[in-house]
Design a protein around this motif. Structure first.
Motif, PDB file in Angstrom:
ATOM      1  N   UNK A   1      50.355 -36.563  12.457  1.00 45.37           N
ATOM      2  CA  UNK A   1      49.218 -37.334  11.985  1.00 45.37           C
ATOM      3  C   UNK A   1      48.465 -36.594  10.894  1.00 45.37           C
ATOM      4  N   UNK A   2      47.932 -37.334   9.945  1.00 39.44           N
ATOM      5  CA  UNK A   2      47.196 -36.739   8.829  1.00 39.44           C
ATOM      6  C   UNK A   2      45.711 -37.051   8.947  1.00 39.44           C
ATOM      7  N   UNK A   3      44.902 -36.000   8.950  1.00 40.42           N
ATOM      8  CA  UNK A   3      43.459 -36.154   8.824  1.00 40.42           C
ATOM      9  C   UNK A   3      43.123 -35.941   7.348  1.00 40.42           C
ATOM     10  N   UNK A   4      42.699 -36.985   6.682  1.00 40.72           N
ATOM     11  CA  UNK A   4      42.398 -36.901   5.249  1.00 40.72           C
ATOM     12  C   UNK A   4      41.022 -36.294   5.058  1.00 40.72           C
ATOM     13  N   UNK A   5      40.983 -35.043   4.618  1.00 40.53           N
ATOM     14  CA  UNK A   5      39.716 -34.362   4.398  1.00 40.53           C
ATOM     15  C   UNK A   5      39.118 -34.760   3.061  1.00 40.53           C
ATOM     16  N   UNK A   6      37.993 -35.467   3.112  1.00 44.40           N
ATOM     17  CA  UNK A   6      37.310 -35.899   1.889  1.00 44.40           C
ATOM     18  C   UNK A   6      35.964 -35.189   1.841  1.00 44.40           C
ATOM     19  N   UNK A   7      35.841 -34.242   0.920  1.00 45.70           N
ATOM     20  CA  UNK A   7      34.649 -33.393   0.831  1.00 45.70           C
ATOM     21  C   UNK A   7      33.622 -33.998  -0.103  1.00 45.70           C
ATOM     22  N   UNK A   8      32.362 -33.880   0.270  1.00 42.22           N
ATOM     23  CA  UNK A   8      31.292 -34.242  -0.657  1.00 42.22           C
ATOM     24  C   UNK A   8      31.326 -33.276  -1.842  1.00 42.22           C
ATOM     25  N   UNK A   9      30.852 -33.743  -2.990  1.00 45.69           N
ATOM     26  CA  UNK A   9      30.813 -32.893  -4.160  1.00 45.69           C
ATOM     27  C   UNK A   9      32.153 -32.706  -4.846  1.00 45.69           C
ATOM     28  N   UNK A  10      33.170 -33.478  -4.453  1.00 48.78           N
ATOM     29  CA  UNK A  10      34.492 -33.415  -5.085  1.00 48.78           C
ATOM     30  C   UNK A  10      34.911 -34.834  -5.457  1.00 48.78           C
ATOM     31  N   UNK A  11      36.075 -34.943  -6.101  1.00 47.60           N
ATOM     32  CA  UNK A  11      36.613 -36.265  -6.410  1.00 47.60           C
ATOM     33  C   UNK A  11      37.541 -36.760  -5.304  1.00 47.60           C
ATOM     34  N   UNK A  12      37.421 -36.160  -4.113  1.00 47.41           N
ATOM     35  CA  UNK A  12      38.296 -36.524  -3.004  1.00 47.41           C
ATOM     36  C   UNK A  12      38.220 -37.988  -2.619  1.00 47.41           C
ATOM     37  N   UNK A  13      37.019 -38.552  -2.602  1.00 47.01           N
ATOM     38  CA  UNK A  13      36.877 -39.957  -2.209  1.00 47.01           C
ATOM     39  C   UNK A  13      37.578 -40.871  -3.204  1.00 47.01           C
ATOM     40  N   UNK A  14      37.420 -40.601  -4.491  1.00 46.16           N
ATOM     41  CA  UNK A  14      38.064 -41.423  -5.517  1.00 46.16           C
ATOM     42  C   UNK A  14      39.582 -41.297  -5.435  1.00 46.16           C
ATOM     43  N   UNK A  15      40.068 -40.084  -5.218  1.00 44.56           N
ATOM     44  CA  UNK A  15      41.516 -39.885  -5.098  1.00 44.56           C
ATOM     45  C   UNK A  15      42.064 -40.604  -3.865  1.00 44.56           C
ATOM     46  N   UNK A  16      41.320 -40.493  -2.763  1.00 41.51           N
ATOM     47  CA  UNK A  16      41.782 -41.136  -1.533  1.00 41.51           C
ATOM     48  C   UNK A  16      41.810 -42.653  -1.700  1.00 41.51           C
ATOM     49  N   UNK A  17      40.831 -43.209  -2.386  1.00 38.24           N
ATOM     50  CA  UNK A  17      40.771 -44.663  -2.587  1.00 38.24           C
ATOM     51  C   UNK A  17      41.993 -45.176  -3.347  1.00 38.24           C
ATOM     52  N   UNK A  18      42.616 -44.317  -4.165  1.00 35.49           N
ATOM     53  CA  UNK A  18      43.791 -44.715  -4.947  1.00 35.49           C
ATOM     54  C   UNK A  18      45.105 -44.367  -4.248  1.00 35.49           C
ATOM     55  N   UNK A  19      45.029 -43.703  -3.108  1.00 34.85           N
ATOM     56  CA  UNK A  19      46.235 -43.165  -2.486  1.00 34.85           C
ATOM     57  C   UNK A  19      47.047 -44.234  -1.755  1.00 34.85           C
ATOM     58  N   UNK A  20      48.336 -44.314  -2.028  1.00 37.15           N
ATOM     59  CA  UNK A  20      49.180 -45.235  -1.263  1.00 37.15           C
ATOM     60  C   UNK A  20      49.354 -44.796   0.184  1.00 37.15           C
TER      61      UNK A  20
END
Length: 244
Positions: free
Chosen positions: A124-143
């Motif tokens: 299982x993958x826990x997608x770590x999305x950190x504040x202050x990074x572009x993680x949320x934007x990258x995750x939103x585009x992730x297949x």
């Protein structure tokens, strides 16, 4: 759900309460689960205390912890443990003992490839999305977004006065998060304000010596179990949103 994060990237310099050896991690995990933790997150470490993705180190850590607890156990895949993305993927593919899940920091180079390697192996993958990074934007585009186990909304703002606001901003950036469950947590000075927000919002959370060395009173925490007990005394366990 309250996940216990046993040690993080901390070292012996952070105090004797931080478990560094497989045996110490297993003991700490057992105490935390007895106190009410429902999952374990751990950073396997070399004998000198460095975070490692080595198959041998990961196997020894998982086997020791699983000998003491029956709850899911996850590990980190943080880039600091293996900076080269290709080497990180190779490490994951070489694991001889598999964790139940592993965290992948979405802002790090190679996150998609590491996550794909984990999913290919049934981890299982826990997608770590950190504040202050572009993680949320990258995750939103992730297949791969719809396939992750959950999203770790990680608030890196350590100021007690602003961490809650930063957490709300991060949750807004995540939006629907592909409908995946969200685990919200903070760190150091922001740990307790964010944890309390997670309780009010009905979100899963985590606590442990990785995220904070202190109790809400400012006293030094004696153990991961004490942090779990404090968390559950403030927010009695209830099913988090999106996990039912």
């Amino acid at each position: 759900m309250v996940q216990v994060c046993l040690n993080g990237a901390r070292s012996a310099a952070d105090g004797a309460s931080v478990p560094l050896s497989p045996e110490a991690m297993a003991e700490s995990a057992a105490e935390a689960v007895a106190a009410g933790a429902t999952e374990v997150h751990v950073h396997p470490k070399t004998p000198c205390g460095r975070d490692s993705l080595s198959p041998r180190i990961v196997a020894a850590t998982l086997e020791a912890i699983r000998a003491r607890v029956s709850v899911p156990v996850g590990v980190t895949t943080g880039a600091w443990a293996e900076p080269d993305p290709a080497a990180r993927v190779s490490r994951v593919r070489a694991w001889t003992v598999l964790p139940d899940h592993a965290s992948v920091n979405w802002h790090e180079p190679g996150a998609e490839e590491v996550a794909a390697a984990l999913l290919d192996r049934g981890v299982g993958v826990e997608a770590g999305v950190w504040s202050g990074t572009d993680g949320a934007a990258r995750f939103a585009r992730s297949p791969l977004g719809p396939r992750v186990l959950r999203v770790l909304a990680e608030v890196t703002d350590t100021a007690p006065e602003t961490a809650e606001a930063t957490a709300r901003e991060l949750l807004a950036e995540l939006g629907s998060a592909f409908g995946r469950p969200v685990l919200l947590h903070g760190e150091d000075g922001g740990a307790w304000p964010v944890l309390r927000l997670a309780g009010r919002l009905g979100l899963a959370t985590r606590v442990g010596l990785e995220d904070t060395l202190l109790l809400p009173s400012g006293e030094q925490a004696l153990s991961n179990a004490q942090l779990v007990q404090q968390t559950l005394s403030e927010h009695p366990a209830r099913p988090p949103k999106g996990t039912g």
